[in-house]
Scaffold this active site. Structure first.
Site, PDB file in Angstrom:
ATOM      1  N   GLU A 150      -0.618 -12.554  -7.710  1.00 30.42           N
ATOM      2  CA  GLU A 150      -0.198 -11.161  -7.844  1.00 30.42           C
ATOM      3  C   GLU A 150       0.551 -10.877  -9.033  1.00 30.42           C
ATOM      4  O   GLU A 150       1.129 -12.077  -9.602  1.00 30.42           O
ATOM      5  CB  GLU A 150       0.583 -10.616  -6.554  1.00 30.42           C
ATOM      6  CG  GLU A 150      -0.841 -10.465  -5.294  1.00 30.42           C
ATOM      7  CD  GLU A 150       0.221  -9.950  -4.127  1.00 30.42           C
ATOM      8  OE1 GLU A 150       0.986  -9.381  -4.163  1.00 30.42           O
ATOM      9  OE2 GLU A 150      -0.554 -10.126  -3.068  1.00 30.42           O
TER      10      GLU A 150
ATOM     11  N   HIS B  63       5.346   1.264  -6.813  1.00 30.61           N
ATOM     12  CA  HIS B  63       3.927   0.286  -6.752  1.00 30.61           C
ATOM     13  C   HIS B  63       3.124   1.046  -7.709  1.00 30.61           C
ATOM     14  O   HIS B  63       2.730   2.274  -7.666  1.00 30.61           O
ATOM     15  CB  HIS B  63       3.276   0.418  -5.317  1.00 30.61           C
ATOM     16  CG  HIS B  63       2.178  -0.846  -5.414  1.00 30.61           C
ATOM     17  ND1 HIS B  63       1.245  -0.700  -5.730  1.00 30.61           N
ATOM     18  CD2 HIS B  63       2.432  -2.069  -4.543  1.00 30.61           C
ATOM     19  CE1 HIS B  63       0.580  -1.961  -5.593  1.00 30.61           C
ATOM     20  NE2 HIS B  63       1.206  -2.836  -4.779  1.00 30.61           N
TER      21      HIS B  63
ATOM     22  N   ARG C  10       5.906  -5.262 -11.728  1.00 30.53           N
ATOM     23  CA  ARG C  10       5.627  -3.831 -11.088  1.00 30.53           C
ATOM     24  C   ARG C  10       6.242  -2.865 -11.853  1.00 30.53           C
ATOM     25  O   ARG C  10       5.769  -1.834 -12.288  1.00 30.53           O
ATOM     26  CB  ARG C  10       5.864  -3.811  -9.701  1.00 30.53           C
ATOM     27  CG  ARG C  10       4.942  -4.518  -8.682  1.00 30.53           C
ATOM     28  CD  ARG C  10       5.237  -4.606  -7.463  1.00 30.53           C
ATOM     29  NE  ARG C  10       3.998  -5.145  -6.583  1.00 30.53           N
ATOM     30  CZ  ARG C  10       4.225  -5.333  -5.374  1.00 30.53           C
ATOM     31  NH1 ARG C  10       5.262  -4.910  -4.687  1.00 30.53           N
ATOM     32  NH2 ARG C  10       3.368  -6.103  -4.852  1.00 30.53           N
TER      33      ARG C  10
ATOM     34  N   HIS D 140       7.739   2.544  -3.367  1.00 30.63           N
ATOM     35  CA  HIS D 140       6.866   1.161  -2.384  1.00 30.63           C
ATOM     36  C   HIS D 140       7.947   0.794  -1.723  1.00 30.63           C
ATOM     37  O   HIS D 140       8.129   0.399  -0.463  1.00 30.63           O
ATOM     38  CB  HIS D 140       6.234   0.425  -3.248  1.00 30.63           C
ATOM     39  CG  HIS D 140       5.521  -0.439  -2.671  1.00 30.63           C
ATOM     40  ND1 HIS D 140       4.765  -0.493  -1.517  1.00 30.63           N
ATOM     41  CD2 HIS D 140       5.660  -1.910  -2.637  1.00 30.63           C
ATOM     42  CE1 HIS D 140       4.218  -1.703  -1.134  1.00 30.63           C
ATOM     43  NE2 HIS D 140       4.849  -2.553  -1.658  1.00 30.63           N
TER      44      HIS D 140
ATOM     45  N   ARG E 277      11.575  -6.468  -7.271  1.00 31.61           N
ATOM     46  CA  ARG E 277      10.845  -7.348  -6.321  1.00 31.61           C
ATOM     47  C   ARG E 277       9.581  -8.011  -6.765  1.00 31.61           C
ATOM     48  O   ARG E 277       8.738  -7.385  -7.500  1.00 31.61           O
ATOM     49  CB  ARG E 277      10.654  -6.778  -4.781  1.00 31.61           C
ATOM     50  CG  ARG E 277      10.079  -7.699  -3.896  1.00 31.61           C
ATOM     51  CD  ARG E 277       9.909  -7.337  -2.537  1.00 31.61           C
ATOM     52  NE  ARG E 277       9.063  -6.200  -2.539  1.00 31.61           N
ATOM     53  CZ  ARG E 277       7.696  -6.009  -2.046  1.00 31.61           C
ATOM     54  NH1 ARG E 277       7.132  -7.319  -2.310  1.00 31.61           N
ATOM     55  NH2 ARG E 277       6.915  -4.920  -2.176  1.00 31.61           N
TER      56      ARG E 277
END
Length: 517
Positions: free
Chosen positions: A114, A228, A274, A331, A366
């Protein structure tokens, strides 16, 4: 007035709360309060997996560097090291509990990749339903021990002699209960549900942070809210999450003309951190273009991502053309109740774990799939700490003195629009001042009533949390990670300084009750 007593009271039934209960219940009396059903949590909805350096060619240090870089060097290095070093042991513990991580035909674990990870290290269960499967395993044991009380909302902490001794709760029938405990653990999740387009469970309204802040507990890094990049869209509404693991399998972000949006934006392209991807999508949509996820390069999509496939089918989103309509949405929140490496807050007797806590492991942004890992690692650390604590004498009687609610009652929708308009993916001083002013005005005028409704409690929590976020964002006069101010362009990494802005209630005298006015 009902009174309950226990050793440890846990507020919230997500992964961190249930894992804490699981680890404590063999030696302590534990009660878990949850406002709806046990399954109503962000953890249950989590499609992404759990990041952990368990492969032979991986290392905790590589995972540490990825976490620090994604977090824009704002992480607490000590707790981040604990996260990545203790993560593999928590994976083993889940396996002992009965969690079956996905394997290939040869029986080897499958590792996904990811955003911002330097290699594939994400473990999944059921393809894209990791959270659900892990919660179901924990739920079985927790339910057998009869630890959970559903349908009760914590509305006010009980404080005596500068120590938290429990919480007042309100059930759906309007009945009040005093829940007394030697230790209170807030595990209520974050506050991304304050935005109109979000990936959170409907129960997420910023309650935990508001409870702690009202009691004088320090909160920190509240301005860092991760959006997100890929929420599934239909008719302008967000209807669910499309996991970042899809891009890890080769999906590409495109606009309505088929142009690849991340080309030339970052060396990692669609797997960039992100905050960067979300801003590219935001700016594209601000120019009037629609955004999509091109999944035509993902082989066997329905088999690899059954939850997302089902979500699309349920909402009439066709996968035949191989493109999914998406947009960025709120998110995850990096900030929260300020805690040490073992979950202890600045208020004696009060602890926090999971997204409600700010352990410092996420920095300003994060790293993907570190959230479930954080819930596991710090629940384990919290439990180990609390098992050493003796039980305390609790008061035999308590007197309820009513509660302050807002005189004006704005709708949840209106509050969400303020957050979206002024404290969104990109912010500036004018918008942040406007949001802070609106929220502050609402907080100036309150009235005390005997028994509030759940709606009144949640509205005040939303307004208070929104005010904290707005004032926090005003104080951070830089762009860093998920906090992007157009009036303070992002700096080079070497110019960043570690600035953890910590706030206590007494520092903000602008909030004053005008009860009876």
């Amino acid at each position: 007035m009902n009174i309950r007593k226990t050793d440890v009271l846990i507020l919230g039934s997500g992964l961190s709360g249930l894992m804490s209960a699981q680890l404590l219940s063999s030696e302590k009396n534990v009660i878990v309060l949850t406002k709806n059903r046990l399954e109503d949590s962000n953890s249950y909805l989590a499609q992404g997996g759990i990041a952990a350096a368990v492969q032979a060619d991986d290392s905790w240090y590589s995972h540490f560097l990825d976490s620090i870089q994604a977090g824009c060097h704002h992480n607490n290095k000590s707790t981040t090291k604990a996260l990545v070093r203790e993560g593999p042991a928590m994976i083993e513990k889940l396996i002992e509990f009965g969690v079956g991580f996905d394997r290939d035909s040869d029986g080897h674990y499958q590792f996904g990749r990811e955003g911002a990870h330097s290699l594939s290290r994400i473990l999944h269960v059921g393809g894209d339903s990791t959270g659900k499967h892990v919660i179901e395993v924990l739920k079985k044991t927790i339910s057998e021990k009869d630890l959970v009380i559903e349908g009760e909302t914590a509305i006010k902490l009980i404080i005596q002699n500068d120590r938290c001794l429990g919480v007042w709760s309100l059930n759906d029938n309007g009945e009040m209960t005093a829940n007394l405990a030697s230790a209170v653990v807030i595990a209520t999740g974050g506050y991304s549900g304050l935005y109109p387009l979000n990936s959170n469970a409907s129960t997420i309204t910023g309650d935990g942070v508001a409870l702690a802040y009202e009691a004088g507990t320090s909160v920190s890094d509240m301005e860092f809210i991760q959006f997100h990049p890929t929420l599934l869209m239909k008719n302008g509404l967000g209807i669910g999450l499309v996991s970042e693991a899809v891009r890890g399998k080769g999906a590409v972000l495109i606009d309505e003309n088929g142009e690849a949006l991340m080309d030339g934006q970052h060396p990692m392209k669609d797997l960039a951190p992100r905050d960067i991807v979300a801003r590219v999508l935001y700016r594209t949509r601000q120019c009037g273009k629609q955004t999509f996820l091109d999944i035509r390069n993902v082989q066997d999509f329905p088999q690899k991502f059954p939850t997302i496939t089902q979500l699309c089918e349920k909402n009439g989103v066709s996968l035949e053309k191989g493109i999914i309509p998406i947009a960025p949405g709120a998110h995850f929140t990096m900030g929260g109740i300020d805690v040490d490496g073992f979950g202890k807050s600045t208020l004696n007797g009060l602890y926090a774990v999971g997204e409600a806590a700010n352990t410092g492991v996420h920095g300003a942004n994060r790293l993907a799939s570190n959230s479930l890992l954080e819930g596991l690692v710090f629940a384990n650390r919290l439990a180990g700490n609390l098992l050493k604590e003796p039980s305390r004498r609790l008061p035999a009687e308590l007197e309820w003195s009513g509660m302050e609610i807002l005189k004006e009652s704005p709708s949840h929708a209106h509050l969400r629009e303020i957050m979206n308009k002024y404290i969104g993916i990109e912010r500036n001083i004018d918008g942040l001042k406007k949001a802070a002013e609106i929220f502050n005005q609402l907080l100036q005028y309150t009235k005390r009533i005997e028994v509030p409704s759940l709606e009144q409690v949640q509205l005040r929590n939303q307004v208070l949390t929104g005010w904290i976020v707005a004032t926090s964002a005003l104080q951070r006069t830089e762009s860093r990670g998920s906090h992007y101010r157009t009036d303070f362009p992002e700096k080079d990494d070497r110019q960043w300084k570690q600035r953890r802005i910590i706030r206590r209630k007494l520092e903000h005298e602008s909030i004053k009750s005008s009860s009876g006015a």
